[in-house]
Design an enzyme around this catalytic site. Structure first.
Site, PDB file in Angstrom:
ATOM      1  CG  MET A  42      -1.904  -1.205   1.179  1.00  0.00           C
ATOM      2  SD  MET A  42      -3.443  -0.925   2.045  1.00  0.00           S
ATOM      3  CE  MET A  42      -2.860  -0.633   3.697  1.00  0.00           C
ATOM      4  N   GLY A  43       2.144   1.105  -0.372  1.00  0.00           N
ATOM      5  CA  GLY A  43       3.017   2.282  -0.441  1.00  0.00           C
ATOM      6  C   GLY A  43       3.502   2.722   0.926  1.00  0.00           C
ATOM      7  CG  HIS A  62       6.900  -2.095   2.062  1.00  0.00           C
ATOM      8  ND1 HIS A  62       6.833  -0.953   2.818  1.00  0.00           N
ATOM      9  CD2 HIS A  62       5.668  -2.651   2.134  1.00  0.00           C
ATOM     10  CE1 HIS A  62       5.618  -0.809   3.307  1.00  0.00           C
ATOM     11  NE2 HIS A  62       4.880  -1.833   2.922  1.00  0.00           N
ATOM     12  CD  GLN A 101      -6.224  -3.673   2.738  1.00  0.00           C
ATOM     13  OE1 GLN A 101      -6.114  -4.288   1.671  1.00  0.00           O
ATOM     14  NE2 GLN A 101      -5.237  -3.637   3.615  1.00  0.00           N
ATOM     15  CB  SER A 129       4.221  -0.571  10.700  1.00  0.00           C
ATOM     16  OG  SER A 129       2.939  -0.110  10.326  1.00  0.00           O
TER      17      SER A 129
HETATM   18  P1  AMP Z   1       1.437  -2.949   3.502  1.00  0.00           P
HETATM   19  O1  AMP Z   1       2.016  -1.944   2.554  1.00  0.00           O
HETATM   20  O2  AMP Z   1       1.494  -2.531   4.919  1.00  0.00           O
HETATM   21  O3  AMP Z   1       0.103  -3.468   3.047  1.00  0.00           O
HETATM   22  O4  AMP Z   1       2.411  -4.195   3.438  1.00  0.00           O
HETATM   23  C1  AMP Z   1       2.752  -4.805   2.216  1.00  0.00           C
HETATM   24  C2  AMP Z   1       3.507  -6.072   2.502  1.00  0.00           C
HETATM   25  O5  AMP Z   1       4.676  -5.778   3.239  1.00  0.00           O
HETATM   26  C3  AMP Z   1       2.708  -7.082   3.345  1.00  0.00           C
HETATM   27  O6  AMP Z   1       2.938  -8.384   2.861  1.00  0.00           O
HETATM   28  C4  AMP Z   1       3.283  -6.885   4.716  1.00  0.00           C
HETATM   29  O7  AMP Z   1       3.182  -8.026   5.534  1.00  0.00           O
HETATM   30  C5  AMP Z   1       4.723  -6.590   4.377  1.00  0.00           C
HETATM   31  N1  AMP Z   1       5.375  -5.889   5.486  1.00  0.00           N
HETATM   32  C6  AMP Z   1       4.952  -4.757   6.103  1.00  0.00           C
HETATM   33  N2  AMP Z   1       5.788  -4.436   7.117  1.00  0.00           N
HETATM   34  C7  AMP Z   1       6.741  -5.397   7.151  1.00  0.00           C
HETATM   35  C8  AMP Z   1       7.878  -5.643   7.981  1.00  0.00           C
HETATM   36  N3  AMP Z   1       8.191  -4.847   8.988  1.00  0.00           N
HETATM   37  N4  AMP Z   1       8.637  -6.721   7.705  1.00  0.00           N
HETATM   38  C9  AMP Z   1       8.327  -7.566   6.695  1.00  0.00           C
HETATM   39  N5  AMP Z   1       7.265  -7.395   5.884  1.00  0.00           N
HETATM   40  C10 AMP Z   1       6.487  -6.329   6.103  1.00  0.00           C
END
Ligand code: AMP
Length: 270
Positions: A28-29, A35, A59, A183
């Site tokens: 989601m950027g 990432h 979502q 995050s």
């Molecule tokens: P998001 O952009 O938050 O939707 O995350 C996209 C992807 O990155 C998802 O598969 C998350 O589980 C992964 N992700 C987010 N934060 C982390 C992290 N700290 N370590 C590993 N993977 C991550």
């Protein structure tokens, strides 16, 4: 890196990449090193890598942070251009458009627990967009982070239930030096809430140690594990956290907790 803004551009790219293998990293950027570690994993299994950036309205619940979710495409592009990324899928679907695509229900056994209890419909929204992007992109692999462990389990179940032709790969959680799981939402934390948030990792670590000892010991495991969970629940609450849950599933401790109004999730094997 080619940026694909719409389905027509994706279709042209697909003609280029469909001969060799391609690995997909949905995001989601507001990208961070977590990432980028998924992109490394994608590069280790396939010739070509496609990343998506899309803040999926399906979502987010009505009282959640869809409109204020961090968006920073210029910084994201700079980070992606420093990696080997062949394509960025950066569409602009509206919620109305997405309500017309095939809606997928997440496996209820997995979706009604943990985060699903607190974010109604969240995992259906995730399953729907991931399934749609799989249909559009037709990747050989897709990489998901263990940071969102329940999401990972739900996507694995969806791929299995719908017999989708994509291999799901899991990547470990990347953490700040303090132990805080990286995050996009960490930008919501001010200095003092960030310090408090560091307790999550500390407590998960000590819980993991305590639970591992119990697992080695044998008798009355569940009762003993529950006692540990209960004592840490109290500890978190006394430190000022609002707990959505602290539970033991899939041989992991999983937590969702709010600190100064910011909801954080984390998990650790035990
Ligand atoms: P998001 O952009 O938050 O939707 O995350 C996209 C992807 O990155 C998802 O598969 C998350 O589980 C992964 N992700 C987010 N934060 C982390 C992290 N700290 N370590 C590993 N993977 C991550």
């Amino acid at each position: 890196m080619k940026i694909l803004y719409n389905l027509e551009e994706l279709e042209i790219a697909k003609n280029e990449y469909k001969q060799g293998g391609i690995a997909f990293v949905p995001t989601m950027g507001a990208l961070h090193a977590g990432h980028l570690s998924l992109i490394n994993k994608a590069n280790s299994v396939a010739d070509k890598v496609i990343v998506s950036i899309f803040v999926n309205p399906l979502q987010f619940g009505p009282n959640e942070d869809f409109t204020k979710y961090p968006r920073n495409i210029d910084k994201d592009l700079a980070l992606l251009r420093n990696k080997k990324v062949d394509y960025l899928f950066y569409p602009s679907f509206t919620k109305d458009e997405l309500l017309k695509i095939k809606q997928v229900s997440a496996e209820p056994k997995l979706a009604d627990i943990l985060c699903g209890k607190f974010r109604k419909g969240h995992f259906d929204g995730v399953a729907t967009i991931v399934n749609y992007f799989f249909e559009l992109i037709e990747p050989n692999y897709a990489v998901f982070g263990e940071k969102d462990y329940q999401q990972l389990k739900i996507i694995e179940a969806m791929v299995n239930n719908l017999s989708l032709n994509v291999k799901i790969l899991a990547a470990p959680i990347l953490r700040e030096a303090s132990g805080l799981a990286m995050s996009s939402r960490n930008v919501y934390l001010n200095q003092s809430s960030r310090l408090k948030a560091d307790e999550i990792y500390k407590n998960l670590n000590s819980m993991s140690e305590e639970i591992s000892k119990i697992l080695a010991g044998g008798i009355e495991r569940n009762k003993k594990i529950q006692r540990i969970i209960d004592s840490y629940k109290e500890k978190f609450i006394n430190s000022g956290f609002e707990l959505d849950y602290l539970e033991y599933h899939w041989s992991r401790i999983l937590i969702a907790a709010r600190i100064d109004g910011v909801r954080l999730i984390d998990n650790m094997p035990a």
